[in-house]
Design an enzyme around this catalytic site. Structure first.
Site, PDB file in Angstrom:
ATOM      1  CG  HIS A  78      -1.840   1.144   1.330  1.00 13.67           C
ATOM      2  ND1 HIS A  78      -3.143   1.085   0.923  1.00 13.67           N
ATOM      3  CD2 HIS A  78      -1.647   2.407   1.793  1.00 13.67           C
ATOM      4  CE1 HIS A  78      -3.726   2.256   1.126  1.00 13.67           C
ATOM      5  NE2 HIS A  78      -2.840   3.085   1.657  1.00 13.67           N
ATOM      6  CD  GLU A  79       1.564   3.579   3.605  1.00 13.44           C
ATOM      7  OE1 GLU A  79       1.765   4.637   2.968  1.00 13.44           O
ATOM      8  OE2 GLU A  79       0.520   3.371   4.258  1.00 13.44           O
ATOM      9  CG  HIS A  86       0.299   6.327  -0.594  1.00 14.57           C
ATOM     10  ND1 HIS A  86      -0.681   7.130  -1.138  1.00 14.57           N
ATOM     11  CD2 HIS A  86      -0.301   5.621   0.402  1.00 14.57           C
ATOM     12  CE1 HIS A  86      -1.831   6.913  -0.500  1.00 14.57           C
ATOM     13  NE2 HIS A  86      -1.627   6.008   0.437  1.00 14.57           N
ATOM     14  CD  GLU A  94      -5.776   5.350   0.203  1.00 10.78           C
ATOM     15  OE1 GLU A  94      -5.936   4.234   0.743  1.00 10.78           O
ATOM     16  OE2 GLU A  94      -4.838   6.121   0.514  1.00 10.78           O
TER      17      GLU A  94
END
Length: 508
Positions: free
Chosen positions: A269-270, A273, A299
């Site tokens: 997820h990170e 980003h 997001e």
């Protein structure tokens, strides 16, 4: 992009404006590094000094924006002939200037100081399961943010003003309509899943998984996806996040010895980003063309990599051997079992960041409703724990036993970030639409994921999303990338098909 040539060919006032904007950006980026340090490495008793440092930088940034001649330069540029990219820069700076000019520097400084004080208070309250240690600072944040919204636009719903802080070009009305579609589809789907007799391999990764080895696995995960270590690093934080610039985009993760998938998906997820940040054009650093297009788009990139890549069967076909190298106790787990474990829908999960892909959105809607009531004054801060627990029981059929696993679980309100939470669900919806487009454009994308080849996907996302920075408004960016307006259809079709097959649902 905002190259030297494009600046030189613009009116003189434009060049001056860009130089002033870069100064502000550098102050804000310096504050970002201090904020990263506060959450990752700062000694426990460093808060008094750090609070003053961040408050000072926040005040300097605000003063540079409203008192350094930017308003006069914007007036000079009114009606000037500009390229599309130059016009986008002026549009973004004008929007920031007009908002900032309405807010007193003293209020900006007080909000920053409150945030610095609230962060350690939140950490202590969460660790000790004592909401009262955080409540006074949360109440102060609510008061300050109401005042902030009043200065910017006294005629608007204050929550709408705060939402625009994170998503300025997506009307709240449109956002609510999309969230309503998501809720109307997911609530009955989640209920149908709970009634399903299909048994998934939910215990495929049961056991104890050493945290140091999980960090090594996280590094290998980033290697697999193509994280450029020369422009980043990974660390541990109580609430995972990513921050930085295209030259230095850092990620954090966290570990639970009983849940190795939590760290894997947090890391992916990170990474999503960070790869957006890394994909911004180097030559546009310090200008809006070198900044991400706000939080729903940001997001969308993290959820695209986490859900459409990381939770796919194709990904586990190539990644499972890497996982098993680190944790041999999982050597008998099959790809199908790993896929099922990665996509199970939890019946009793209370924690947003540990939620599955479907119930996650109920976690968001609960926060959205509570913070709207806080800002409107319909809910007092002291009543937040009870309201939170009641909504969890209503929407998810579960009730937190402690505030630590209830209303204290997220960091966002310690920063005063009201209006942030809706962007999580909006980003998930957008991710499905932004993934469907490269599925059409890239030959055998699923096969590439299965082979651990991500270059084409990186290049597509960089060309169609990342490299534009803030050139386009949110809806326009989606149209530019996919050829269609931003809609919920792709997400709803995706989850209906995926979870219909997993749980053998009638609606599939």
């Amino acid at each position: 992009m905002a190259t030297e040539a494009s600046t030189e060919s613009a009116p003189e006032a434009y060049g001056e404006l860009v130089e002033k904007v870069k100064r502000i950006s550098n102050v804000q980026n310096a504050a970002g590094v201090l904020g990263w340090d506060q959450q990752v490495m700062m000694p426990d008793e460093g808060t008094p000094a750090r609070s003053q440092q961040l408050s000072t930088l926040s005040a300097i940034s605000h003063e540079l924006l409203v008192e350094d001649g930017i308003g006069e330069l914007l007036e000079e540029l009114e009606g000037e002939e500009l390229s599309d990219e130059q016009a986008a820069v002026v549009r973004e700076v004008r929007r920031e200037f007009e908002r900032a000019a309405r807010v007193p520097t003293e209020l900006v400084q007080e909000i920053s100081e409150t945030s610095s004080e609230a962060l350690p208070a939140w950490k202590e309250a969460k660790a000790e399961n004592d909401f009262s240690k955080f409540a006074p600072l949360l109440e102060r944040h609510v008061e300050l943010k109401r005042e902030y919204a009043e200065h910017i636009d006294p005629d608007k719903d204050p929550y709408e003003v705060l939402f625009a802080e994170f998503e300025p070009y997506l009307p709240l009305e449109q956002a609510e309509a999309i969230l309503d579609e998501v809720r109307e589809t997911l609530v009955p789907m989640i209920e149908e899943i709970r009634e399903s007799e299909t048994d998934l391999a939910t215990d495929a990764f049961a056991g104890t998984f050493d945290e140091d080895e999980q960090m090594e696995l996280s590094r290998d995960t980033l290697d697999t996806l193509g994280y450029p270590w020369e422009r980043g690093r990974i660390d541990v934080a109580p609430h995972p996040f990513s921050t930085g610039t295209m030259f230095d985009a850092r990620v954090t993760t966290r570990f639970d010895e009983s849940d190795p998938l939590g760290a894997v998906f947090s890391t992916i997820h990170e990474f999503g980003h960070a790869t957006y940040t890394h994909g911004l054009p180097d030559e546009a650093y310090g200008t809006p063309l070198g900044e991400a297009r706000d939080l729903s788009v940001h997001e969308s990139q993290s959820r695209l990599w986490e859900n459409h890549v990381g939770r796919s069967k194709a990904f586990w076909q190539q990644f499972l051997p890497t996982f098993q190298e680190h944790f041999p106790q999982s050597e008998d787990v099959t790809v199908e079992e790993a896929y099922e474990a990665a996509n199970q829908v939890y019946e009793d999960n209370l924690i947003r960041v540990e939620a599955d892909e479907l119930t996650y959105h109920m976690h968001i809607i609960i926060r959205f409703e509570i913070e709207r009531m806080l800002i409107s004054g319909e809910l007092d801060v002291e009543d937040v724990p009870e309201a939170w627990n009641d909504k969890y029981e209503e929407y998810l059929g579960i009730r937190p036993e402690t505030d630590s696993e209830g209303c204290l679980q997220d960091i966002h309100w310690s920063h005063g970030n009201f209006g942030y939470f809706p962007t999580y669900s909006l980003g998930s919806v957008m991710a499905a639409q932004l993934f469907a487009a490269p599925e059409e454009d890239i030959d055998d994308l699923e096969g590439q994921i299965r082979d651990g080849e991500f270059d084409d996907l990186h290049e597509w996302l960089t060309a169609n999303v990342h490299s534009h920075g803030q050139r386009y408004e949110t809806n326009d960016l989606v149209v530019e990338a996919t050829g269609e307006d931003f809609v919920a259809d792709y997400f709803l079709d995706y989850v209906t098909e995926k979870y219909g097959e997993l749980y053998d649902l009638d609606s599939a």
